[in-house]
Design an enzyme around this catalytic site. Structure first.
Site, PDB file in Angstrom:
ATOM      1  N   LYS A  79     -16.246 -19.021  28.885  1.00 34.69           N
ATOM      2  CA  LYS A  79     -17.297 -18.004  28.792  1.00 34.69           C
ATOM      3  C   LYS A  79     -18.273 -18.386  27.684  1.00 34.69           C
ATOM      4  O   LYS A  79     -17.857 -18.870  26.620  1.00 34.69           O
ATOM      5  CB  LYS A  79     -16.647 -16.639  28.504  1.00 34.69           C
ATOM      6  CG  LYS A  79     -17.626 -15.464  28.488  1.00 34.69           C
ATOM      7  CD  LYS A  79     -16.892 -14.125  28.289  1.00 34.69           C
ATOM      8  CE  LYS A  79     -17.862 -12.947  28.317  1.00 34.69           C
ATOM      9  NZ  LYS A  79     -17.184 -11.638  28.136  1.00 34.69           N
ATOM     10  N   SER A 160     -18.416  -7.863  31.491  1.00 34.68           N
ATOM     11  CA  SER A 160     -19.355  -8.905  31.189  1.00 34.68           C
ATOM     12  C   SER A 160     -18.897 -10.314  31.546  1.00 34.68           C
ATOM     13  O   SER A 160     -19.736 -11.222  31.613  1.00 34.68           O
ATOM     14  CB  SER A 160     -19.696  -8.866  29.697  1.00 34.68           C
ATOM     15  OG  SER A 160     -18.569  -9.202  28.919  1.00 34.68           O
ATOM     16  N   SER A 184     -14.171  -5.952  29.840  1.00 38.80           N
ATOM     17  CA  SER A 184     -14.906  -7.102  30.378  1.00 38.80           C
ATOM     18  C   SER A 184     -14.078  -8.240  30.944  1.00 38.80           C
ATOM     19  O   SER A 184     -14.623  -9.151  31.555  1.00 38.80           O
ATOM     20  CB  SER A 184     -15.834  -7.680  29.316  1.00 38.80           C
ATOM     21  OG  SER A 184     -17.037  -6.953  29.308  1.00 38.80           O
TER      22      SER A 184
HETATM   23  N1  GLN Z   1     -18.927  -2.804  30.006  1.00 36.78           N
HETATM   24  C1  GLN Z   1     -18.620  -2.516  28.635  1.00 36.78           C
HETATM   25  C2  GLN Z   1     -19.855  -2.555  27.781  1.00 36.78           C
HETATM   26  O1  GLN Z   1     -20.886  -2.737  28.316  1.00 36.78           O
HETATM   27  C3  GLN Z   1     -17.558  -3.442  28.138  1.00 36.78           C
HETATM   28  C4  GLN Z   1     -18.093  -4.774  27.842  1.00 36.78           C
HETATM   29  C5  GLN Z   1     -17.063  -5.679  27.287  1.00 36.78           C
HETATM   30  O2  GLN Z   1     -15.870  -5.430  27.386  1.00 36.78           O
HETATM   31  N2  GLN Z   1     -17.546  -6.728  26.646  1.00 36.78           N
HETATM   32  O3  GLN Z   1     -19.798  -2.402  26.610  1.00 36.78           O
END
Ligand code: GLN
Length: 493
Positions: A79, A160, A184
């Site tokens: 990632k 994400s 995410s």
């Molecule tokens: N979707 C969540 C956010 O936008 C979690 C994102 C994540 O876990 N990095 O914060």
């Protein structure tokens, strides 16, 4: 998917060990798949030469009889939140475009040291803020999955870690790193029919991982199977003195400890997770999950996590607050983009940040700055910290009655690109089942459970006691063995 890219890491390890397969052959197959997979936009940078170099080193080590590393010759995607030495690392943001770190994150360094080859950097929501990969400065990742309605709508792989999920699901990486701040790893794993585990906060070092919300951020693996996740997590975990929140504990042998015999275990079903507006199919799958765990020997018990309804608002105060502070460092002086603007240094900061950050990141910085401002700090930030403690206490009390908890991973299957971008609150609701475990720092995992009526994957979510990744992996394994999930996205790219 070529035959090789359909194999699990455990199978590849076996093939490499028996010399039925060379690491170069494997890396070549994956490099071709990455190239052919461009329409998915899963990678921001491809590094085929690095994958080949690691493969050659793996083949040579095997030929000369050296003991191979745990991941010798296994091609992985990383990632783009992980700093990789000499390779562009952007966190999906225009503000970091062109940034080539002089150092390697601890987690990606451990994978490398274990012999894994890097295929490239994986696309993601900007600074990991998002649930659909649409906030990326590199454009959205397209899910390999399509609805079975005859239409051709482009779907999100989730976010994400959307690039990681799409790459694993489409055979563009044998496994991938993800990070999880509020879901995410788990939500994209659920959307793409793969496995992903967020370990206990502190298991994986955050050193060299671009910070979003430091008290929540955790790295974890995403892969085809539970076993593959155990293999990867074992390599990624471990104490690191460069991260003050890293846990100084030995890394358990999770793969060796895998067992789907759950006799004597109790699985908690939290009544507060039955929420309105969730498709009936998801409730049906949840019930099936309970039956599968019962079949594996576990006894279901109803539990209560009374502060669940406050988890999402709490997360959306704490995470932006920490983000606004962490992202202060992108000032146009130290990294990446610089816009000179007008009005000296202040003008340079303002112009760089205005040009470099996307809309969602700006929204989070503004929310975060607001809840940390002198007049509102106690009303929002201090209050949220207190509620976080209550949420953690809910879990501690629940784990007096059960050994792990089963819930759905997400309140829907993958949705279409653009469907939720104009409504941030609808987007945030995706995290409703994932966020409580993040706030409590607990290990949690998504495992595929089945397909919905539109032919899209749905995930089941297991939450464990602090440090009990083994319990989570074992319950996930019991589900994996019974769900018989073998569906694959049909290749259209
Ligand atoms: N979707 C969540 C956010 O936008 C979690 C994102 C994540 O876990 N990095 O914060």
């Amino acid at each position: 998917m070529s035959e090789l890219t359909a194999k699990t890491i455990a199978e590849l390890r076996q093939g490499l060990a028996s010399r039925a397969l060379s690491a170069r052959e494997l890396a070549t197959a994956y490099n071709l798949a990455v190239e052919a997979g461009r329409p998915l936009n899963a990678y921001t940078v491809a590094t085929p030469d690095l994958a080949l170099a690691a493969a050659d080193a793996a083949d040579q080590a095997r030929a000369s009889g050296d003991a191979p590393g745990a991941l010798s010759g296994i091609p992985l995607g990383i990632k783009d939140l992980f700093a990789t030495e000499g390779i562009e690392t952007t966190a999906g943001s225009a503000i970091l475009k062109g940034f080539k770190p002089q150092y390697e994150s601890t987690v990606s360094g451990k994978l490398k040291a274990a012999g894994a080859g890097m295929l490239g950097k994986l696309n993601m929501d900007e600074f990991a803020m998002g649930s659909s990969n649409e906030t990326s400065a590199f454009g959205p990742v397209i899910s390999p999955w399509k609805r079975n309605d005859g239409g051709n709508a482009a779907l999100t792989p989730g976010g994400s870690s959307g690039g990681s999920a799409a790459a694993v699901a489409a055979g563009l990486a044998a496994g991938a790193t993800g990070t999880d701040t509020g879901g995410s790893i788990r939500q994209p794993a659920a959307f793409t029919g793969i496995c992903g585990i967020k370990p206990t906060y502190g298991r994986c070092s955050r050193w060299g991982v671009v910070a979003f919300a430091s008290s929540l951020d955790q790295a974890g693996p995403m892969a085809k199977t539970v076993r593959d996740c155990a293999i990867l997590l074992e390599v990624m975990s471990g104490y690191d003195k460069k991260d003050s929140t890293s846990l100084d504990l030995p890394v358990p042998k999770w793969e060796e400890g895998l067992s789907s015999n759950l006799r004597g275990k109790r699985v908690g079903i939290p009544k507060e997770y039955r929420i309105d507006g969730v498709p009936a199919e998801i409730d049906v799958l949840w019930d099936k999950g309970v039956e599968w765990l019962r079949d594996a020997g576990a006894e279901p018990v109803e539990i209560s996590l009374p502060h669940t309804a406050h988890a999402l608002p709490t997360y959306y105060i704490i995470a932006p607050a920490e983000a606004s502070s962490n992202l202060a460092r992108y000032d146009g002086i130290r990294y990446g983009l610089r816009e000179t603007g007008e009005g000296g240094l202040d003008g340079l900061y303002a112009a760089t940040r205005a040009a470099g950050f996307g809309a969602e990141v700006k929204r989070r910085i503004m929310i975060g700055t607001y809840v940390l401002s002198a007049g509102f700090y106690d009303a929002y930030f201090t209050k949220a910290q207190k509620v976080r403690t209550l949420i953690k206490r809910d879990f501690t009390q629940a784990f007096e009655r059960c050994d792990f908890i089963l819930t759905p991973t997400a309140p829907s299957a993958a949705f279409g690109l653009q469907e939720k971008m104009s409504d941030p609150l609808a987007m945030y609701l995706n995290d409703v089942f994932a966020v409580p475990a993040s706030l409590a720092g607990l290990p949690a995992m998504s495992v595929p459970g089945g397909l919905d009526a539109q032919g899209l994957p749905l995930g089941l979510h297991l939450i464990g006691r602090e440090l009990d990744e083994q319990g989570v992996l074992n319950a996930a394994l019991a589900i994996e063995e019974r769900a018989g999930f073998t569906a694959k996205a049909e290749r259209w790219w």
